[in-house]
Design a protein around this motif. Sequence first.
Motif, PDB file in Angstrom:
ATOM      1  N   LYS A  45       0.846  -1.239   0.021  1.00 11.84           N
ATOM      2  CA  LYS A  45      -0.170   0.047   0.113  1.00 11.84           C
ATOM      3  C   LYS A  45       0.980   1.195  -0.175  1.00 11.84           C
ATOM      4  CE  LYS A  45      -3.991   1.932   2.074  1.00 11.84           C
ATOM      5  NZ  LYS A  45      -4.800   2.204   3.050  1.00 11.84           N
ATOM      6  N   LYS A  46       1.899   1.250   0.905  1.00 16.98           N
ATOM      7  CA  LYS A  46       2.702   2.187   1.056  1.00 16.98           C
ATOM      8  C   LYS A  46       3.495   2.678  -0.345  1.00 16.98           C
ATOM      9  CE  LYS A  46       4.238   2.129   5.669  1.00 16.98           C
ATOM     10  NZ  LYS A  46       4.956   1.125   6.422  1.00 16.98           N
ATOM     11  N   LEU A  47       3.987   1.563  -1.130  1.00 13.05           N
ATOM     12  CA  LEU A  47       4.589   1.819  -2.297  1.00 13.05           C
ATOM     13  C   LEU A  47       3.783   2.175  -3.433  1.00 13.05           C
ATOM     14  CD1 LEU A  47       7.330   0.445  -4.074  1.00 13.05           C
ATOM     15  CD2 LEU A  47       5.158  -0.542  -5.030  1.00 13.05           C
ATOM     16  N   ALA A  48       2.466   1.816  -3.468  1.00  6.78           N
ATOM     17  CA  ALA A  48       1.544   2.376  -4.228  1.00  6.78           C
ATOM     18  C   ALA A  48       1.239   3.669  -4.148  1.00  6.78           C
ATOM     19  CB  ALA A  48      -0.063   1.618  -4.187  1.00  6.78           C
ATOM     20  N   LYS A 108       3.395   5.852  -2.911  1.00 13.15           N
ATOM     21  CA  LYS A 108       4.533   6.620  -3.136  1.00 13.15           C
ATOM     22  C   LYS A 108       4.479   6.904  -4.713  1.00 13.15           C
ATOM     23  CE  LYS A 108       9.398   5.844  -3.171  1.00 13.15           C
ATOM     24  NZ  LYS A 108       9.726   4.558  -3.563  1.00 13.15           N
ATOM     25  N   GLU A 109       4.079   5.818  -5.390  1.00 17.72           N
ATOM     26  CA  GLU A 109       4.263   5.733  -7.080  1.00 17.72           C
ATOM     27  C   GLU A 109       3.086   6.431  -7.668  1.00 17.72           C
ATOM     28  OE1 GLU A 109       6.785   5.028  -8.798  1.00 17.72           O
ATOM     29  OE2 GLU A 109       7.848   3.958  -7.225  1.00 17.72           O
ATOM     30  N   GLY A 110       2.035   6.777  -6.844  1.00 16.15           N
ATOM     31  CA  GLY A 110       0.730   7.453  -7.189  1.00 16.15           C
ATOM     32  C   GLY A 110       0.238   6.426  -8.031  1.00 16.15           C
ATOM     33  N   VAL A 111       0.014   5.226  -7.853  1.00 19.12           N
ATOM     34  CA  VAL A 111      -1.028   4.230  -8.320  1.00 19.12           C
ATOM     35  C   VAL A 111      -2.091   3.778  -7.483  1.00 19.12           C
ATOM     36  CG1 VAL A 111       0.725   3.773 -10.228  1.00 19.12           C
ATOM     37  CG2 VAL A 111       0.791   2.342  -8.176  1.00 19.12           C
ATOM     38  N   ASP A 112      -2.957   2.960  -8.065  1.00 17.19           N
ATOM     39  CA  ASP A 112      -3.953   2.540  -6.914  1.00 17.19           C
ATOM     40  C   ASP A 112      -3.511   1.035  -6.407  1.00 17.19           C
ATOM     41  OD1 ASP A 112      -5.806   4.016  -7.297  1.00 17.19           O
ATOM     42  OD2 ASP A 112      -7.298   2.658  -8.441  1.00 17.19           O
ATOM     43  N   PHE A 113      -3.956   1.105  -5.073  1.00 18.62           N
ATOM     44  CA  PHE A 113      -3.699  -0.190  -4.243  1.00 18.62           C
ATOM     45  C   PHE A 113      -5.010  -0.897  -4.296  1.00 18.62           C
ATOM     46  CE2 PHE A 113      -3.491  -2.722  -0.445  1.00 18.62           C
ATOM     47  CZ  PHE A 113      -2.321  -3.291  -0.601  1.00 18.62           C
TER      48      PHE A 113
END
Length: 291
Positions: free
Chosen positions: A229-232, A234-239
């Motif tokens: 979730k954190k990665l999503a 950070k990258e500005g994509v959906d989780f």
Amino acid sequence: MGVGRKDALKALQSIKEKIKAKESRWRYKVAVLSGKGGVGKSTVAVNLATALAKKGFRVGLLDADIHGPDVAKMMGLENVEVLAERLEDGRFEMLPPETDFNGRTAPIKVMTMGFLVGEDQPVIWRGPLVTKAIWQLLGDVKWGELDFFVVDFPPGTGDEILTVVQSIELDAAVIVTTPQEVALLDTGKAVNFMKKMNVPYIAVIENMSYLICPYCGNEIDVFGRGGGKKLAEKEGVDFLGEIPIDLKTREASDAGIPIVLYGDTPAAKAFEEITEELVGRLKEMKEKSSD
Ligand SMILES: Nc1ncnc2c1ncn2[C@@H]1O[C@H](COP(=O)(O)OP(=O)(O)O)[C@@H](O)[C@H]1O
Ligand SMILES: [Mg+2]
């Protein structure tokens, strides 16, 4: 030399046109990928395809993992024969084997290298041969009219992925990760690769997020939950959601029945919810783009 090159270019043009004609009949094209192997990519692809078919959608599932095809076994389609049909122009087209899990889902058309080479035979092709195999799996198969075309990829960013991404216009990339740091690092790379390829919808799923204790029912964070979730973010994509470790998932895939058909397990519920979410997002996106 001139003629050989011309012929080669003509053949290339014709395979590209064949694939374009096929993909124009698929509404949503969804790739499932990951940075690392063993994170549950094939499990997600198979369960996503099955959950979609359970909702009545017409689904095609392509196993684009040429070297390690697992999809046939996971879909209960081991040792099936691929038949071919002769077209008017004399060419042959492969008929993808189908399964509806004894009437529990709409028919799912499946194509994998596993059908074409023996299951115990290693495929040792590289570069151009891999590309050719992918072209055939896309263009020389009678896929027909589909609501969803789901592709399961090998890990990383190799020839299979490049070929598919350059041959069809993907609508969505679903990137599977586990919560560990190393997996997350590679997941970030996969997200950026899909951004570079201009895939319009990119989302992350965290698999093996937590374990539900079979004795007390508590949720145990085995690998440190929440990284996906954190990665999503950070990258500005959906989780799209978390899938728990579920011992039945492995049993199910060994038995050739995807876990979503078990219905009552936490992993099955997670897959249903993720599928629902993805369908909603993709519909929204298509509606917006056709306004
Ligand atoms: N949520 C889960 N719970 C339990 N086992 C899982 C889960 N997801 C995947 N597995 C198991 O982990 C192994 C690797 O999964 P697989 O989908 O083949 O990964 P990949 O395609 O990324 O290499 C398989 O044996 C699969 O059954
Ligand atoms: Mg796999």
